[in-house]
Design an enzyme around this catalytic site. Structure first.
Site, mmCIF file in Angstrom:
data_model
loop_
_atom_site.group_PDB
_atom_site.id
_atom_site.type_symbol
_atom_site.label_atom_id
_atom_site.label_comp_id
_atom_site.label_asym_id
_atom_site.label_seq_id
_atom_site.Cartn_x
_atom_site.Cartn_y
_atom_site.Cartn_z
ATOM 1 N N TYR A 279 -2.238 -24.379 -2.694
ATOM 2 C CA TYR A 279 -1.018 -25.058 -2.225
ATOM 3 C C TYR A 279 -0.009 -25.343 -3.332
ATOM 4 O O TYR A 279 1.069 -25.863 -3.055
ATOM 5 C CB TYR A 279 -1.396 -26.362 -1.512
ATOM 6 C CG TYR A 279 -2.287 -26.120 -0.307
ATOM 7 C CD1 TYR A 279 -1.828 -25.398 0.795
ATOM 8 C CD2 TYR A 279 -3.605 -26.580 -0.274
ATOM 9 C CE1 TYR A 279 -2.640 -25.141 1.882
ATOM 10 C CE2 TYR A 279 -4.424 -26.333 0.814
ATOM 11 C CZ TYR A 279 -3.940 -25.620 1.889
ATOM 12 O OH TYR A 279 -4.743 -25.370 2.973
ATOM 13 N N ASN B 75 4.980 -28.457 9.625
ATOM 14 C CA ASN B 75 3.757 -27.893 9.068
ATOM 15 C C ASN B 75 2.619 -28.735 9.646
ATOM 16 O O ASN B 75 2.332 -29.825 9.151
ATOM 17 C CB ASN B 75 3.748 -27.957 7.541
ATOM 18 C CG ASN B 75 2.490 -27.323 6.956
ATOM 19 O OD1 ASN B 75 1.527 -27.072 7.686
ATOM 20 N ND2 ASN B 75 2.490 -27.066 5.662
ATOM 21 N N HIS C 12 -4.581 -25.357 14.024
ATOM 22 C CA HIS C 12 -5.693 -24.531 14.491
ATOM 23 C C HIS C 12 -6.539 -25.217 15.561
ATOM 24 O O HIS C 12 -7.479 -24.618 16.071
ATOM 25 C CB HIS C 12 -6.581 -24.166 13.292
ATOM 26 C CG HIS C 12 -5.804 -23.826 12.066
ATOM 27 N ND1 HIS C 12 -4.906 -22.776 12.019
ATOM 28 C CD2 HIS C 12 -5.723 -24.421 10.846
ATOM 29 C CE1 HIS C 12 -4.346 -22.729 10.817
ATOM 30 N NE2 HIS C 12 -4.821 -23.715 10.097
ATOM 31 N N ASP D 59 1.431 -28.775 23.188
ATOM 32 C CA ASP D 59 2.063 -29.209 24.439
ATOM 33 C C ASP D 59 3.301 -30.064 24.170
ATOM 34 O O ASP D 59 4.320 -29.924 24.855
ATOM 35 C CB ASP D 59 1.067 -30.004 25.296
ATOM 36 C CG ASP D 59 0.062 -29.111 26.004
ATOM 37 O OD1 ASP D 59 0.290 -27.880 26.069
ATOM 38 O OD2 ASP D 59 -0.961 -29.639 26.478
ATOM 39 N N HIS E 31 3.916 -22.845 6.995
ATOM 40 C CA HIS E 31 2.675 -23.045 6.236
ATOM 41 C C HIS E 31 2.928 -22.629 4.798
ATOM 42 O O HIS E 31 3.549 -21.582 4.563
ATOM 43 C CB HIS E 31 1.526 -22.199 6.794
ATOM 44 C CG HIS E 31 1.184 -22.557 8.202
ATOM 45 N ND1 HIS E 31 0.398 -23.641 8.508
ATOM 46 C CD2 HIS E 31 1.565 -22.012 9.376
ATOM 47 C CE1 HIS E 31 0.294 -23.731 9.827
ATOM 48 N NE2 HIS E 31 0.994 -22.764 10.374
ATOM 49 N N SER F 93 0.618 -21.726 2.611
ATOM 50 C CA SER F 93 -0.230 -20.570 2.310
ATOM 51 C C SER F 93 -0.067 -19.517 3.408
ATOM 52 O O SER F 93 0.416 -19.822 4.506
ATOM 53 C CB SER F 93 -1.696 -21.007 2.221
ATOM 54 O OG SER F 93 -2.132 -21.517 3.475
ATOM 55 N N ARG G 158 -8.331 -20.066 10.410
ATOM 56 C CA ARG G 158 -6.939 -20.445 10.119
ATOM 57 C C ARG G 158 -5.946 -19.422 10.666
ATOM 58 O O ARG G 158 -4.737 -19.629 10.621
ATOM 59 C CB ARG G 158 -6.713 -20.549 8.609
ATOM 60 C CG ARG G 158 -7.392 -21.715 7.970
ATOM 61 C CD ARG G 158 -6.995 -21.825 6.501
ATOM 62 N NE ARG G 158 -8.040 -22.488 5.773
ATOM 63 C CZ ARG G 158 -8.188 -23.817 5.711
ATOM 64 N NH1 ARG G 158 -7.336 -24.611 6.310
ATOM 65 N NH2 ARG G 158 -9.182 -24.347 5.030
HETATM 66 C C1 DQA Z 1 -1.526 -25.234 5.802
HETATM 67 C C2 DQA Z 1 -2.630 -24.249 6.201
HETATM 68 C C3 DQA Z 1 -3.684 -24.920 7.063
HETATM 69 O O1 DQA Z 1 -4.692 -23.993 7.420
HETATM 70 C C4 DQA Z 1 -4.335 -26.065 6.312
HETATM 71 O O2 DQA Z 1 -5.241 -26.746 7.149
HETATM 72 C C5 DQA Z 1 -3.347 -26.996 5.703
HETATM 73 C C6 DQA Z 1 -2.116 -26.472 5.133
HETATM 74 C C7 DQA Z 1 -0.516 -24.615 4.829
HETATM 75 O O3 DQA Z 1 0.543 -25.214 4.640
HETATM 76 O O4 DQA Z 1 -0.788 -23.572 4.229
HETATM 77 O O5 DQA Z 1 -3.618 -28.182 5.587
HETATM 78 O O6 DQA Z 1 -0.826 -25.628 6.975
#
Ligand code: DQA
Length: 149
Positions: free
Chosen positions: A25, A76, A82, A89, A102, A104, A113
Site C-alpha cells: 500500500y 475505497n 469483497h 445495495d 483500490h 493495489s 480479492r
Molecule cells: C484495498 C484492497 C483490499 O483487498 C484490501 O482489503 C484493502 C485495501 C486497496 O486499496 O488496495 O484493505 O482496497
C-alpha cells in the site's frame, strides 16, 4: 453556481496507511492521501469531504448521507469490497456517479480479492495506481459532473 461536493470514503484499515503492509500500500499516510485529494480538488474547483471508517454500518450511513448531500462519490471499500452486499445495495440506491478505487491491483492478488461486490454498483473502477488513483478519480468525476451540467 454552487461548488459540487464529492464524498471520498475509505474503508477499514486504511487509517493504518503508511505502516500497514507498505510493500503493498506504499508509505504514504491517510493524512498524506487527504492532502493529495484536497490539492487536487482545489485545482479542479470541486469540494471534498474525506472520511475513513473501520465500521461497515458507518460507511453505509455515509453513503446514505451522500444521497442528499454529494454530487459524486469516490470509495475505497477496502476489505468490505469483497464481502459487503449491504454496502453494494447502499451504493446501488445512489443516483450520483460513483468511482471505486483500490490502491493495489486487486486482480493481481489473492483470488478472494479479485471479486468486488461494490464494482457492480460503481460507474468506474481504478486499481493498482496507489494514491494517484484517487487523483484520477477526482479528475474523472469532475469531468462527468461538468458534462452533466
Ligand atoms: C484495498 C484492497 C483490499 O483487498 C484490501 O482489503 C484493502 C485495501 C486497496 O486499496 O488496495 O484493505 O482496497
Amino acid at each position: 453556481m454552487t461548488t459540487p461536493l464529492i464524498f471520498v470514503l475509505n474503508g477499514p484499515n486504511l487509517n493504518l496507511l503508511g505502516t500497514r503492509e507498505p510493500e503493498v500500500y506504499g508509505t504514504g499516510t491517510l493524512d498524506d492521501l487527504e492532502t493529495l485529494c484536497a490539492e487536487t480538488a482545489e485545482g479542479l474547483g470541486v469540494a471534498i469531504d474525506v472520511r475513513q471508517s473501520n465500521l461497515e454500518g458507518e460507511l453505509i450511513s455515509w453513503v446514505h448521507e451522500a444521497r442528499a448531500r454529494a454530487a459524486g462519490l469516490i470509495i475505497n471499500p477496502a476489505g468490505y469490497s469483497h464481502t459487503s452486499v449491504a454496502l453494494m445495495d447502499a451504493i446501488l440506491a445512489l443516483d450520483i456517479p460513483v468511482i471505486e478505487v483500490h490502491l493495489s491491483n486487486i486482480h493481481k492478488r489473492e483470488s478472494f480479492r479479485q471479486h468486488s461486490y461494490v464494482s457492480r454498483a460503481a460507474d468506474g473502477v481504478i486499481c493498482g495506481l496507489g494514491f494517484a488513483g484517487y487523483r484520477l478519480a477526482l479528475i474523472a468525476l469532475s469531468d462527468i459532473l461538468e458534462e452533466d451540467q
